[in-house]
Design a protein around this motif. Structure first.
Motif: not given
Length: 432
Positions: A185-212
């Protein structure tokens, strides 16, 4: 679009003086969903620095003028140690203009700490704020991940970020994002300027959700499950393979923290077998082994060999000042002048950044900082409470070591403060 963003910023400022936690919640959402702030409003230019200063002013008005609350600094002690060390090392470095270092240092302090500091103290004095901040994060995660899935059908076109680029005047690099990079699907940035920032956000979000998931009384389990599934799908469709590697490393550390050695060993063996299988298939090897290739669109070659070569290059760079390095944010200064380094390219690892910018002393400083973070977080409560904040920090470190540090701490600390805020509120309610 600029007018809409201006109205939102105006609301953040006004509400911060009327109802601080509401203003903070809107500002939190803005930082997670809008990757730009240079808004012209009423003859003024509202930037991150100005808005952060106004937020800080509203905080002191609320806490000292109106109520005279006690201000709490405890979670920030490891960060204070790190940045105090940075400042001392700046005095002995010799590769970056001092005025440039001071300006970048000021920006770092303001952008990383002000909102997190205010959020923490609001949580301490108003425990119900944790629910508000948590729900804001859940809403932002939902918006970012749903939009990320939508972009899998757009072949590199991102209407939202293109609109933001029109305001900033920057060029939208569609060639970097399109699917001819070896990603489905190429590189996806979603609401961020760079895909790598979106990648970080996804990883942090995944752990954040799991914690609840162990706090079912506070959050609907079906909402959590939907968010988790959508986030996990984005992990595999965003085109940033470093997220998978970062979460894999975090998973292994999670098992170690739980002292599940048998599960850890079996998991490590499984990963080793998968690695051997991938290595034996050239096409698959070229794709997966290029994890951390954050800039180049070429896929191929040995990433491990490249990283070893880059690591040795760090010592060539600091050979004249091995102890304190080239200076605070030297890697950014260098890229402003030369775009990329002939050997270290875009400094695609936190390890390279620390070595080049701060030398041996900076490496020791980061070890002390990491120890202090672990020690403080681990002692916040019982292990089952602190597992996920610790995992969050592990993911931040592992992801940054794979990809570099491009302002990632600013996102990490927001999730971290909310998670430890939940622990603080739980511990406080039990002791009353």
């Amino acid at each position: 679009m600029e007018a809409i963003l201006g109205i939102i910023i105006f609301l953040i400022i006004i509400l911060s003086f009327i109802k601080l936690r509401i203003g903070i919640a809107i500002y939190l959402a803005y930082l997670m969903l809008v990757p730009y702030m240079q808004i012209h409003l009423a003859g003024l230019t509202f930037s991150y620095n100005l808005v952060n200063l106004i937020i800080l002013l509203a905080f002191f008005f609320e806490f000292k003028v109106k109520h005279n609350y006690k201000i709490n600094f405890k979670p920030f002690i490891p960060f204070f140690i790190l940045y105090a060390g940075y400042f001392i090392l700046m005095l002995f470095s010799d590769g970056t203009p001092f005025d440039y270092m001071i300006e970048k240092f000021r920006q770092n302090i303001m952008q990383i700490f002000i909102l997190a500091f205010v959020m923490w103290n609001v949580i301490v004095c108003t425990p119900s704020s944790t629910k508000l901040f948590r729900n804001v994060c859940f809403i932002c995660i939902f918006i970012a991940t749903i939009y990320g899935l939508f972009l899998t059908r757009m072949e590199g076109v991102n209407p939202y970020i293109m609109s933001v680029m029109n305001i900033t005047g920057n060029e939208y690099d569609i060639e970097y994002l399109t699917r001819d990079t070896g990603r489905m699907f190429g590189r996806i940035a979603s609401v961020f300027l760079h895909p790598m920032t979106f990648g970080l956000y996804l990883g942090l979000s995944f752990i954040f959700i799991c914690s609840y998931f162990k706090k079912k009384a506070n959050t609907n389990i079906y909402i959590l499950l939907i968010l988790l599934v959508i986030t996990l799908i984005n992990v595999f469709t965003c085109g940033v393979r470093s997220v998978i590697a970062g979460l894999g490393i975090t998973g292994l550390f999670y098992l170690l923290l739980l002292r599940k050695l048998k599960a850890f060993i079996w998991s490590a063996v499984f990963i080793g077998i998968i690695y051997c299988i991938i290595s034996s298939i050239p096409e698959l090897s070229d794709y997966v082994m290029s994890i951390g290739d954050t800039k180049s669109t070429n896929i191929g070659g040995s990433s491990l060999e490249l990283r070893i070569n880059q690591f040795s290059g760090c010592f060539d760079i600091i050979n004249n000042n091995f102890l304190s390095g080239k200076g605070f944010n030297w890697h950014s200064y260098y890229m402003q002048l030369h775009t990329s380094h002939p050997q270290l390219l875009y400094f695609e690892s936190l390890i390279f950044v620390i070595l080049c910018d701060f030398g041996l002393a900076g490496t020791i400083l980061w070890i002390i900082y990491s120890y202090k973070m672990f020690h403080y977080t681990y002692n916040l409560g019982k292990l089952k409470q602190t597992l996920f904040p610790l995992s969050l920090f592990i993911f931040y470190l592992s992801y940054s070591c794979i990809t570099g540090e491009y302002g990632y701490m600013q996102i990490f600390i927001l999730f971290y403060i909310i998670m430890i805020g939940e622990i603080y509120v739980t511990q406080t309610s039990k002791s009353q």
